[in-house]
Every structure is written in C-alpha cells, then in structure tokens.
Motif scaffolding. Sequence first.
Motif, PDB file in Angstrom:
ATOM      1  N   ASN A   1       0.144  -3.799  -9.402  1.00 52.20           N
ATOM      2  CA  ASN A   1      -0.763  -4.187  -8.410  1.00 52.20           C
ATOM      3  C   ASN A   1      -0.413  -3.559  -7.099  1.00 52.20           C
ATOM      4  O   ASN A   1      -0.931  -4.013  -6.147  1.00 52.20           O
ATOM      5  N   PHE A   2       0.073  -2.489  -7.192  1.00 50.88           N
ATOM      6  CA  PHE A   2       0.268  -1.692  -5.720  1.00 50.88           C
ATOM      7  C   PHE A   2      -1.016  -1.271  -5.447  1.00 50.88           C
ATOM      8  O   PHE A   2      -1.831  -0.659  -6.192  1.00 50.88           O
ATOM      9  N   ARG A   3      -1.372  -0.933  -4.241  1.00 47.58           N
ATOM     10  CA  ARG A   3      -2.569  -0.336  -3.742  1.00 47.58           C
ATOM     11  C   ARG A   3      -2.399   1.072  -3.398  1.00 47.58           C
ATOM     12  O   ARG A   3      -1.677   1.420  -2.457  1.00 47.58           O
ATOM     13  N   LEU A   4      -2.763   2.128  -4.305  1.00 46.65           N
ATOM     14  CA  LEU A   4      -2.222   3.319  -4.121  1.00 46.65           C
ATOM     15  C   LEU A   4      -3.372   4.247  -3.630  1.00 46.65           C
ATOM     16  O   LEU A   4      -4.618   4.050  -4.144  1.00 46.65           O
ATOM     17  N   LYS A   5      -3.262   5.323  -2.857  1.00 43.32           N
ATOM     18  CA  LYS A   5      -4.159   6.322  -2.806  1.00 43.32           C
ATOM     19  C   LYS A   5      -3.506   7.650  -2.650  1.00 43.32           C
ATOM     20  O   LYS A   5      -2.391   7.727  -1.973  1.00 43.32           O
ATOM     21  N   PHE A   6      -4.018   8.711  -3.414  1.00 38.79           N
ATOM     22  CA  PHE A   6      -3.461  10.215  -3.414  1.00 38.79           C
ATOM     23  C   PHE A   6      -4.275  10.931  -2.287  1.00 38.79           C
ATOM     24  O   PHE A   6      -5.470  10.931  -2.559  1.00 38.79           O
ATOM     25  N   PHE A   7      -3.787  11.479  -1.375  1.00 33.69           N
ATOM     26  CA  PHE A   7      -4.457  12.368  -0.567  1.00 33.69           C
ATOM     27  C   PHE A   7      -4.022  13.732  -0.970  1.00 33.69           C
ATOM     28  O   PHE A   7      -2.743  14.399  -0.767  1.00 33.69           O
ATOM     29  N   LEU A   8      -5.025  14.582  -1.206  1.00 32.57           N
ATOM     30  CA  LEU A   8      -4.839  15.990  -1.839  1.00 32.57           C
ATOM     31  C   LEU A   8      -5.120  16.883  -0.612  1.00 32.57           C
ATOM     32  O   LEU A   8      -6.416  17.050  -0.509  1.00 32.57           O
ATOM     33  N   LEU A   9      -4.274  17.561  -0.163  1.00 36.58           N
ATOM     34  CA  LEU A   9      -4.444  18.310   1.148  1.00 36.58           C
ATOM     35  C   LEU A   9      -5.032  19.899   0.965  1.00 36.58           C
ATOM     36  O   LEU A   9      -5.337  20.417   2.059  1.00 36.58           O
ATOM     37  N   LEU A  10      -5.285  20.438  -0.280  1.00 37.98           N
ATOM     38  CA  LEU A  10      -5.499  21.617  -0.370  1.00 37.98           C
ATOM     39  C   LEU A  10      -6.712  21.824  -1.189  1.00 37.98           C
ATOM     40  O   LEU A  10      -6.807  22.751  -2.010  1.00 37.98           O
ATOM     41  N   GLY A  11      -7.720  20.793  -1.453  1.00 36.25           N
ATOM     42  CA  GLY A  11      -8.744  20.764  -2.193  1.00 36.25           C
ATOM     43  C   GLY A  11      -8.753  20.342  -3.616  1.00 36.25           C
ATOM     44  O   GLY A  11      -7.694  19.776  -3.919  1.00 36.25           O
ATOM     45  N   LYS A  12      -9.884  20.535  -4.316  1.00 32.31           N
ATOM     46  CA  LYS A  12      -9.924  19.810  -5.686  1.00 32.31           C
ATOM     47  C   LYS A  12      -9.429  20.869  -6.684  1.00 32.31           C
ATOM     48  O   LYS A  12      -9.659  22.005  -6.381  1.00 32.31           O
TER      49      LYS A  12
ATOM     50  N   MET B   1       4.551  13.853 -12.861  1.00 29.89           N
ATOM     51  CA  MET B   1       5.382  12.765 -12.758  1.00 29.89           C
ATOM     52  C   MET B   1       4.711  11.490 -11.539  1.00 29.89           C
ATOM     53  O   MET B   1       4.757  10.355 -11.960  1.00 29.89           O
ATOM     54  N   PHE B   2       3.797  12.386 -10.580  1.00 33.52           N
ATOM     55  CA  PHE B   2       3.063  11.191  -9.736  1.00 33.52           C
ATOM     56  C   PHE B   2       2.042  10.734 -10.327  1.00 33.52           C
ATOM     57  O   PHE B   2       1.724   9.315 -10.128  1.00 33.52           O
ATOM     58  N   LEU B   3       1.509  11.179 -11.526  1.00 36.22           N
ATOM     59  CA  LEU B   3       0.486  10.457 -12.406  1.00 36.22           C
ATOM     60  C   LEU B   3       1.160   9.392 -13.162  1.00 36.22           C
ATOM     61  O   LEU B   3       0.618   8.191 -13.004  1.00 36.22           O
ATOM     62  N   LEU B   4       2.313   9.462 -13.731  1.00 41.19           N
ATOM     63  CA  LEU B   4       2.797   8.404 -14.521  1.00 41.19           C
ATOM     64  C   LEU B   4       3.035   7.395 -13.229  1.00 41.19           C
ATOM     65  O   LEU B   4       3.208   6.241 -13.742  1.00 41.19           O
ATOM     66  N   LEU B   5       3.778   7.849 -12.049  1.00 44.10           N
ATOM     67  CA  LEU B   5       4.216   6.850 -11.308  1.00 44.10           C
ATOM     68  C   LEU B   5       3.227   6.078 -10.816  1.00 44.10           C
ATOM     69  O   LEU B   5       3.050   4.754 -10.622  1.00 44.10           O
ATOM     70  N   GLY B   6       1.860   6.579 -10.499  1.00 45.74           N
ATOM     71  CA  GLY B   6       1.034   6.056  -9.965  1.00 45.74           C
ATOM     72  C   GLY B   6       0.304   5.003 -10.902  1.00 45.74           C
ATOM     73  O   GLY B   6      -0.211   3.847 -10.643  1.00 45.74           O
ATOM     74  N   GLN B   7       0.409   5.359 -12.171  1.00 42.26           N
ATOM     75  CA  GLN B   7      -0.266   4.350 -13.296  1.00 42.26           C
ATOM     76  C   GLN B   7       0.630   3.065 -13.470  1.00 42.26           C
ATOM     77  O   GLN B   7       0.315   2.199 -13.475  1.00 42.26           O
ATOM     78  N   ALA B   8       2.109   3.405 -13.266  1.00 37.96           N
ATOM     79  CA  ALA B   8       2.847   2.403 -13.305  1.00 37.96           C
ATOM     80  C   ALA B   8       2.820   1.503 -12.134  1.00 37.96           C
ATOM     81  O   ALA B   8       3.030   0.222 -12.313  1.00 37.96           O
ATOM     82  N   LEU B   9       2.727   2.031 -10.965  1.00 38.01           N
ATOM     83  CA  LEU B   9       2.653   1.303  -9.773  1.00 38.01           C
ATOM     84  C   LEU B   9       1.414   0.669  -9.733  1.00 38.01           C
ATOM     85  O   LEU B   9       1.473  -0.740  -9.278  1.00 38.01           O
ATOM     86  N   GLN B  10       0.326   1.047 -10.109  1.00 39.88           N
ATOM     87  CA  GLN B  10      -0.901   0.330 -10.300  1.00 39.88           C
ATOM     88  C   GLN B  10      -1.033  -0.837 -11.107  1.00 39.88           C
ATOM     89  O   GLN B  10      -1.513  -1.725 -10.877  1.00 39.88           O
ATOM     90  N   ALA B  11      -0.354  -0.669 -12.298  1.00 39.36           N
ATOM     91  CA  ALA B  11      -0.140  -1.852 -13.110  1.00 39.36           C
ATOM     92  C   ALA B  11       0.817  -2.849 -12.617  1.00 39.36           C
ATOM     93  O   ALA B  11       0.607  -4.173 -13.074  1.00 39.36           O
TER      94      ALA B  11
ATOM     95  N   LYS C   1       0.900  -1.100  -0.045  1.00 45.88           N
ATOM     96  CA  LYS C   1      -0.177   0.195   0.045  1.00 45.88           C
ATOM     97  C   LYS C   1       0.843   1.411  -0.079  1.00 45.88           C
ATOM     98  O   LYS C   1       1.939   1.119   0.812  1.00 45.88           O
ATOM     99  N   VAL C   2       0.593   2.286  -0.717  1.00 53.62           N
ATOM    100  CA  VAL C   2       1.334   3.458  -1.053  1.00 53.62           C
ATOM    101  C   VAL C   2       0.381   4.547  -0.850  1.00 53.62           C
ATOM    102  O   VAL C   2      -0.659   4.618  -1.426  1.00 53.62           O
ATOM    103  N   ALA C   3       0.576   5.529  -0.033  1.00 51.59           N
ATOM    104  CA  ALA C   3      -0.134   6.936   0.139  1.00 51.59           C
ATOM    105  C   ALA C   3       0.822   7.871  -0.122  1.00 51.59           C
ATOM    106  O   ALA C   3       1.875   8.096   0.381  1.00 51.59           O
ATOM    107  N   TYR C   4       0.226   8.632  -1.152  1.00 51.65           N
ATOM    108  CA  TYR C   4       0.847   9.805  -1.470  1.00 51.65           C
ATOM    109  C   TYR C   4       0.245  11.017  -0.716  1.00 51.65           C
ATOM    110  O   TYR C   4      -1.217  11.291  -1.053  1.00 51.65           O
ATOM    111  N   LEU C   5       0.716  12.002  -0.074  1.00 44.63           N
ATOM    112  CA  LEU C   5       0.272  13.181   0.293  1.00 44.63           C
ATOM    113  C   LEU C   5       0.741  14.198  -0.389  1.00 44.63           C
ATOM    114  O   LEU C   5       2.045  14.583  -0.130  1.00 44.63           O
TER     115      LEU C   5
END
Length: 86
Positions: free
Chosen positions: A37-48, A25-35, A9-13
């Motif tokens: 089978n890593f379980r990812l979640k991005f925590f966005l701290l300053l809103g949408k 770069m985080f988008l590319l990394l996230g897509q590669a790790l998800q492929a 499991k990987v959490a990005y804040l």
Amino acid sequence: MNDKSNYPKVAYLLSAAEIGGTEKMFLLLGQALQAKNFRLKFFLLLGKGSFSLALQEAGLDSFVVDLRKGITHWLRLIRALSRMRP
C-alpha cells in the motif's frame, strides 16, 4: 476500505528509458511496495521507452518527461513532484 492518504509516498527519479538490471530491480521493488500500500510514482527523465511500457504493464504509476527537450519539461517535472509531495 483503506484510506491510502496515510500510506507513505515514494517518488523514484530515473534517467533510464530502456530496461536493464537496475530497472528490473525497480520493477520488482515497485510491485512489492505497491502490494504493501505504498503510493509510488516513477518519474522517467529521458522520455518513453521499454521501461515506461513495463511500468504500465505492471500497473505502476509513472510520469514521463524528456529533460533534454528544454525548460518546459523541467517545469512539468517540478509541478508533478510538488503535486505528489513525496
């Protein structure tokens, strides 16, 4: 069928709401790790923003809070992180 409970499991804040070089770069990394089978979640701290939309379009899991709005958002973040147990 794969049992994903054994995968890391990987959490990005991240404090960015909009897309810049780091977020791309985080988008590319996230897509590669998800492929892989890593379980990812991005925590966005300053809103949408455009970054949360890009994560959604890429099929990456995210949790959005705006920590500038007070203690309730901090508590939501802590609760979400403790549920994920990265």
